[in-house]
Design a protein around this motif. Structure first.
Motif, PDB file in Angstrom:
ATOM      1  N   ALA A   8     -14.712  -0.977  20.438  1.00 41.19           N
ATOM      2  CA  ALA A   8     -15.757  -1.745  20.306  1.00 41.19           C
ATOM      3  C   ALA A   8     -15.671  -2.843  19.121  1.00 41.19           C
ATOM      4  CB  ALA A   8     -17.049  -0.851  19.958  1.00 41.19           C
ATOM      5  N   HIS A   9     -14.986  -2.104  18.049  1.00 44.54           N
ATOM      6  CA  HIS A   9     -15.082  -3.147  16.948  1.00 44.54           C
ATOM      7  C   HIS A   9     -13.718  -2.966  15.979  1.00 44.54           C
ATOM      8  CE1 HIS A   9     -16.160   0.631  15.207  1.00 44.54           C
ATOM      9  NE2 HIS A   9     -17.419   0.514  15.829  1.00 44.54           N
ATOM     10  N   ALA A  10     -12.519  -3.036  16.672  1.00 44.22           N
ATOM     11  CA  ALA A  10     -11.162  -2.839  16.205  1.00 44.22           C
ATOM     12  C   ALA A  10     -11.009  -3.897  14.781  1.00 44.22           C
ATOM     13  CB  ALA A  10     -10.012  -3.257  17.121  1.00 44.22           C
ATOM     14  N   THR A  11     -10.602  -3.070  13.819  1.00 43.10           N
ATOM     15  CA  THR A  11     -10.930  -3.656  12.306  1.00 43.10           C
ATOM     16  C   THR A  11      -9.427  -3.858  11.739  1.00 43.10           C
ATOM     17  OG1 THR A  11     -12.992  -2.860  12.184  1.00 43.10           O
ATOM     18  CG2 THR A  11     -11.986  -3.385  10.247  1.00 43.10           C
ATOM     19  N   LEU A  12      -9.404  -5.081  11.150  1.00 41.86           N
ATOM     20  CA  LEU A  12      -8.132  -5.166  10.205  1.00 41.86           C
ATOM     21  C   LEU A  12      -8.063  -3.835   9.293  1.00 41.86           C
ATOM     22  CD1 LEU A  12      -7.827  -9.011   9.806  1.00 41.86           C
ATOM     23  CD2 LEU A  12      -6.448  -7.628  11.317  1.00 41.86           C
ATOM     24  N   PRO A  13      -7.005  -3.510   8.627  1.00 43.62           N
ATOM     25  CA  PRO A  13      -6.944  -2.292   7.794  1.00 43.62           C
ATOM     26  C   PRO A  13      -7.156  -2.413   6.236  1.00 43.62           C
ATOM     27  CG  PRO A  13      -4.799  -2.753   7.789  1.00 43.62           C
ATOM     28  CD  PRO A  13      -5.556  -3.747   9.007  1.00 43.62           C
ATOM     29  N   PHE A  14      -7.638  -3.793   5.927  1.00 36.03           N
ATOM     30  CA  PHE A  14      -7.633  -4.090   4.365  1.00 36.03           C
ATOM     31  C   PHE A  14      -8.803  -3.600   3.783  1.00 36.03           C
ATOM     32  CE2 PHE A  14      -5.251  -7.825   6.983  1.00 36.03           C
ATOM     33  CZ  PHE A  14      -4.111  -7.277   6.265  1.00 36.03           C
ATOM     34  N   ILE A  15      -9.749  -2.809   4.358  1.00 38.59           N
ATOM     35  CA  ILE A  15     -10.864  -2.238   3.325  1.00 38.59           C
ATOM     36  C   ILE A  15     -10.863  -0.695   3.678  1.00 38.59           C
ATOM     37  CG2 ILE A  15     -12.132  -4.014   2.770  1.00 38.59           C
ATOM     38  CD1 ILE A  15     -14.100  -3.590   4.887  1.00 38.59           C
ATOM     39  N   GLY A  16      -9.786  -0.343   4.572  1.00 40.06           N
ATOM     40  CA  GLY A  16      -9.744   0.983   4.990  1.00 40.06           C
ATOM     41  C   GLY A  16     -11.162   1.701   5.673  1.00 40.06           C
ATOM     42  N   ASN A  17     -11.525   1.200   6.571  1.00 41.58           N
ATOM     43  CA  ASN A  17     -12.764   1.598   7.119  1.00 41.58           C
ATOM     44  C   ASN A  17     -13.014   1.560   8.854  1.00 41.58           C
ATOM     45  OD1 ASN A  17     -16.055   1.829   6.533  1.00 41.58           O
ATOM     46  ND2 ASN A  17     -14.888   2.160   4.750  1.00 41.58           N
ATOM     47  N   SER A  45     -13.167  -7.088   6.467  1.00 42.12           N
ATOM     48  CA  SER A  45     -11.830  -6.742   6.482  1.00 42.12           C
ATOM     49  C   SER A  45     -11.061  -8.167   6.537  1.00 42.12           C
ATOM     50  CB  SER A  45     -11.553  -5.801   7.699  1.00 42.12           C
ATOM     51  OG  SER A  45     -12.242  -4.655   7.577  1.00 42.12           O
ATOM     52  N   ARG A  46     -11.395  -9.165   7.453  1.00 39.90           N
ATOM     53  CA  ARG A  46     -10.707 -10.322   7.499  1.00 39.90           C
ATOM     54  C   ARG A  46     -10.722 -11.099   6.419  1.00 39.90           C
ATOM     55  NH1 ARG A  46     -12.608 -12.813  13.340  1.00 39.90           N
ATOM     56  NH2 ARG A  46     -11.444 -11.410  14.711  1.00 39.90           N
ATOM     57  N   LYS A  47     -11.927 -11.121   5.508  1.00 41.07           N
ATOM     58  CA  LYS A  47     -12.068 -11.601   4.151  1.00 41.07           C
ATOM     59  C   LYS A  47     -10.949 -10.761   3.422  1.00 41.07           C
ATOM     60  CE  LYS A  47     -15.116 -12.787   0.693  1.00 41.07           C
ATOM     61  NZ  LYS A  47     -16.664 -12.910   0.366  1.00 41.07           N
ATOM     62  N   ASN A  98       0.811  -1.025   0.002  1.00 41.73           N
ATOM     63  CA  ASN A  98      -0.039   0.156   0.064  1.00 41.73           C
ATOM     64  C   ASN A  98       0.711   1.278   0.165  1.00 41.73           C
ATOM     65  OD1 ASN A  98      -1.219   2.288   2.012  1.00 41.73           O
ATOM     66  ND2 ASN A  98      -3.189   1.219   0.832  1.00 41.73           N
ATOM     67  N   MET A  99       0.555   2.112  -0.752  1.00 41.86           N
ATOM     68  CA  MET A  99       1.208   3.513  -0.856  1.00 41.86           C
ATOM     69  C   MET A  99       0.185   4.717  -0.702  1.00 41.86           C
ATOM     70  SD  MET A  99       4.569   3.426  -3.597  1.00 41.86           S
ATOM     71  CE  MET A  99       3.411   3.533  -4.908  1.00 41.86           C
ATOM     72  N   THR A 100       0.560   5.489   0.380  1.00 43.88           N
ATOM     73  CA  THR A 100      -0.262   6.708   0.520  1.00 43.88           C
ATOM     74  C   THR A 100       0.564   7.831   0.689  1.00 43.88           C
ATOM     75  OG1 THR A 100      -1.712   5.162   1.680  1.00 43.88           O
ATOM     76  CG2 THR A 100      -2.216   7.584   1.931  1.00 43.88           C
ATOM     77  N   PRO A 101       0.298   8.937  -0.161  1.00 42.64           N
ATOM     78  CA  PRO A 101       0.918  10.295  -0.040  1.00 42.64           C
ATOM     79  C   PRO A 101       0.524  10.987   1.367  1.00 42.64           C
ATOM     80  CG  PRO A 101      -0.438  10.417  -1.643  1.00 42.64           C
ATOM     81  CD  PRO A 101      -0.521   8.816  -1.154  1.00 42.64           C
ATOM     82  N   ILE A 102       1.418  11.708   2.106  1.00 36.55           N
ATOM     83  CA  ILE A 102       0.925  12.565   3.236  1.00 36.55           C
ATOM     84  C   ILE A 102       1.896  13.665   3.233  1.00 36.55           C
ATOM     85  CG2 ILE A 102       0.347  10.363   4.694  1.00 36.55           C
ATOM     86  CD1 ILE A 102       3.069  10.561   6.043  1.00 36.55           C
ATOM     87  N   TRP A 124       4.714  -3.437  13.002  1.00 32.11           N
ATOM     88  CA  TRP A 124       3.948  -3.760  14.124  1.00 32.11           C
ATOM     89  C   TRP A 124       3.015  -4.966  13.651  1.00 32.11           C
ATOM     90  CZ3 TRP A 124       3.133   1.489  11.868  1.00 32.11           C
ATOM     91  CH2 TRP A 124       1.929   1.248  10.997  1.00 32.11           C
ATOM     92  N   ALA A 125       2.505  -5.574  14.453  1.00 34.87           N
ATOM     93  CA  ALA A 125       1.840  -6.689  14.399  1.00 34.87           C
ATOM     94  C   ALA A 125       0.232  -6.205  14.074  1.00 34.87           C
ATOM     95  CB  ALA A 125       1.559  -7.610  15.636  1.00 34.87           C
ATOM     96  N   ILE A 126      -0.622  -6.848  13.435  1.00 37.08           N
ATOM     97  CA  ILE A 126      -1.845  -6.074  13.238  1.00 37.08           C
ATOM     98  C   ILE A 126      -3.102  -6.848  14.053  1.00 37.08           C
ATOM     99  CG2 ILE A 126      -3.639  -5.635  11.505  1.00 37.08           C
ATOM    100  CD1 ILE A 126      -1.251  -5.366   9.513  1.00 37.08           C
ATOM    101  N   TYR A 127      -3.829  -6.333  15.013  1.00 37.58           N
ATOM    102  CA  TYR A 127      -4.838  -7.103  15.490  1.00 37.58           C
ATOM    103  C   TYR A 127      -6.139  -6.770  15.115  1.00 37.58           C
ATOM    104  CZ  TYR A 127      -1.125  -8.549  18.555  1.00 37.58           C
ATOM    105  OH  TYR A 127       0.305  -8.866  19.081  1.00 37.58           O
ATOM    106  N   ASP A 128      -7.313  -7.234  15.582  1.00 41.98           N
ATOM    107  CA  ASP A 128      -8.615  -6.750  15.520  1.00 41.98           C
ATOM    108  C   ASP A 128      -9.379  -7.352  16.697  1.00 41.98           C
ATOM    109  OD1 ASP A 128      -8.970  -9.481  14.694  1.00 41.98           O
ATOM    110  OD2 ASP A 128     -10.103  -8.802  12.938  1.00 41.98           O
ATOM    111  N   HIS A 129     -10.628  -7.280  16.906  1.00 39.69           N
ATOM    112  CA  HIS A 129     -11.433  -7.950  17.898  1.00 39.69           C
ATOM    113  C   HIS A 129     -12.170  -9.047  17.273  1.00 39.69           C
ATOM    114  CE1 HIS A 129     -11.183  -4.191  20.635  1.00 39.69           C
ATOM    115  NE2 HIS A 129     -10.252  -5.065  20.982  1.00 39.69           N
ATOM    116  N   ASP A 130     -12.490 -10.291  18.116  1.00 37.26           N
ATOM    117  CA  ASP A 130     -13.736 -11.045  17.866  1.00 37.26           C
ATOM    118  C   ASP A 130     -14.919 -10.230  18.320  1.00 37.26           C
ATOM    119  OD1 ASP A 130     -11.986 -13.101  16.737  1.00 37.26           O
ATOM    120  OD2 ASP A 130     -11.723 -13.849  18.907  1.00 37.26           O
ATOM    121  N   HIS A 131     -16.098 -10.628  17.735  1.00 41.72           N
ATOM    122  CA  HIS A 131     -17.366 -10.166  18.084  1.00 41.72           C
ATOM    123  C   HIS A 131     -17.739  -9.805  19.509  1.00 41.72           C
ATOM    124  CE1 HIS A 131     -19.102 -10.819  13.979  1.00 41.72           C
ATOM    125  NE2 HIS A 131     -17.892 -10.443  13.717  1.00 41.72           N
ATOM    126  N   ALA A 132     -17.785  -8.575  19.875  1.00 51.15           N
ATOM    127  CA  ALA A 132     -18.625  -8.387  21.201  1.00 51.15           C
ATOM    128  C   ALA A 132     -20.015  -8.632  21.346  1.00 51.15           C
ATOM    129  CB  ALA A 132     -18.110  -6.751  21.453  1.00 51.15           C
TER     130      ALA A 132
END
Length: 424
Positions: free
Chosen positions: A304-313, A360-362, A224-228, A281-289
């Protein structure tokens, strides 16, 4: 009646919500942030249309702050652009399989810069830095006591936990022994990245991937490349799955990507030349609360719902949370109504936010070509594109106004029943 609202967490979720709630005179809002100062850590953001729409609902000033701090990738803010998901390896190399987050005036920003823009919109005296939450106590009358690691305490009529993926609020609500209380990394995901001067990147890479935000896929990792920094810096990252815990954080070699598009090996060389441990860094999310609230305590955003970054949401869902709470709190005039507002928030937001966690996991597995039928069917790429259309539409094309309207209607029904029940 003044209602005291404590927000644990002064990041994207907490500051956006604070800005929205400051519009209502019945609330005394206080924000407690664990760090003394936000540092330039974490990735870059290219916020999608749903995030921008939620900002406008909360307060148009939030969108303006984002635009002020962000790098414009387009000359015309009315022109649309999306993140392009591109096959980086195999016979379909170079093929675009998805366009995510299509929005007008697409912009990119470093997370720390966006937070700084939001901080400018919230009175300094209500944001308390260096207040790491240690313990939460709920009293019988609904009052919430916050105990901080520095020994200080605060009280409020309700607590909104926006305290991130390692949330104390989440552990309080679910219980420390609940299987979903702590973050997880089931697939052993990790990211290695670097921030490089744009002129270095432009001299090293072909212009093919430089005019937009690309996600380049393949079985050994995705890029992934993102200009800042207004286009002066490029944030480059490679996302991989480790085979064992000891491999998490292992910096990949260019030789791992010889079968990819030629620029991918060059990206690894750029990363290896400039990365530091803040960019690994390792990448974490949450199982469903099973719920987001209890009484006068609720959790939002990554708590509440930590999410993997793969759909940028991830950030977008946090801002959506704020938009719904903002709509509900417009109708909260008594302390006794807080728990109903939080219960309605849970009913409204939890199904959608947890669906984003699953998508995001998918998506992360799709990036690595771990997609059922992809190598087995003639139309594997077309099936992939259809999957991405569904994912992109679910996140980006949401009707936020209707989401809020339904939440407010549900809240009013609960309050009406409570009033009628009391009258009986």
């Amino acid at each position: 009646m003044t209602i005291r609202v404590a927000i644990a967490g002064g990041g994207i979720a907490g500051l956006c919500l604070a800005r929205g709630l400051l519009q209502y005179p019945q609330f005394d809002v206080q924000v407690y942030e664990q760090v003394q100062q936000h540092k330039d850590k974490g990735g870059a953001l290219a916020l999608h249309a749903n995030a921008i729409g939620a900002m406008v609902i909360l307060d148009p000033a939030l969108k303006q702050a984002y635009f002020r701090k962000a790098n414009s990738m387009l000359e015309d803010d009315e022109e649309e652009m999306a993140t392009q998901v591109i096959m980086g390896e195999g016979k379909h190399t170079g093929e675009v399989i998805a366009s995510l987050g299509r929005a007008k005036g697409r912009k990119t920003v470093a997370r720390v810069d966006l937070i700084a823009g939001y901080q400018d919109l919230v009175p300094e005296e209500i944001v308390h830095m260096g207040k790491r939450l240690e313990r939460i106590e709920e009293k019988e009358d609904g009052e919430v006591v916050l105990a901080f690691c520095d020994g200080s305490m605060a009280t409020a009529d309700c607590l909104i936990g926006a305290d991130g993926i390692h949330s104390v609020t989440r552990q309080h609500l679910l219980g420390t022994n609940h299987p979903a209380a702590l973050p997880v990394n089931h697939e052993k995901w990790y990211r290695v990245g670097a921030k490089l001067p744009m002129e270095v990147v432009e001299k090293t890479l072909s212009p093919e991937f430089l005019g937009f935000v690309p996600i380049i896929c393949g079985p050994n990792g995705s890029f992934n490349m993102t200009p800042i920094r207004y286009g002066k810096v490029m944030n480059i990252g490679v996302f991989k799955k480790a085979k064992c815990d000891e491999e998490i954080g292992l910096v990949p070699s260019p030789e791992d990507f010889v079968d990819y598009h030629p620029d991918c090996a060059k990206m690894i060389e750029l990363i290896r030349s400039a990365y530091n441990q803040d960019q690994v860094w390792a990448i974490y999310d949450h199982d469903h609360a099973p719920f987001f609230d209890k009484g006068n305590v609720v959790m939002i955003g990554d708590a509440a719902h930590a999410t993997l970054p793969f759909i940028g949401n991830g950030a977008a869902q946090a801002i959506e949370d704020g938009a719904v709470l903002h709509a509900l709190f417009a109708h909260v005039t008594r302390k006794s109504q807080i728990s109903a507002a939080f219960a309605t928030f849970d009913e409204t937001r939890r199904p959608r936010a947890l669906r984003v966690v699953d998508l995001s996991r998918k998506a992360g597995l799709i990036y690595l070509y771990e997609f059922d039928g992809f190598w087995k069917e003639e139309d594997g790429v077309e099936a992939l594109k259809e999957n991405w259309k569904k994912i992109g539409s679910f996140t980006n094309d949401v009707d936020l106004a209707t989401q809020n309207k339904l939440a407010v209607s549900a809240f009013k029904r609960i309050i009406s029943k409570e009033i009628n029940g009391a009258d009986e």
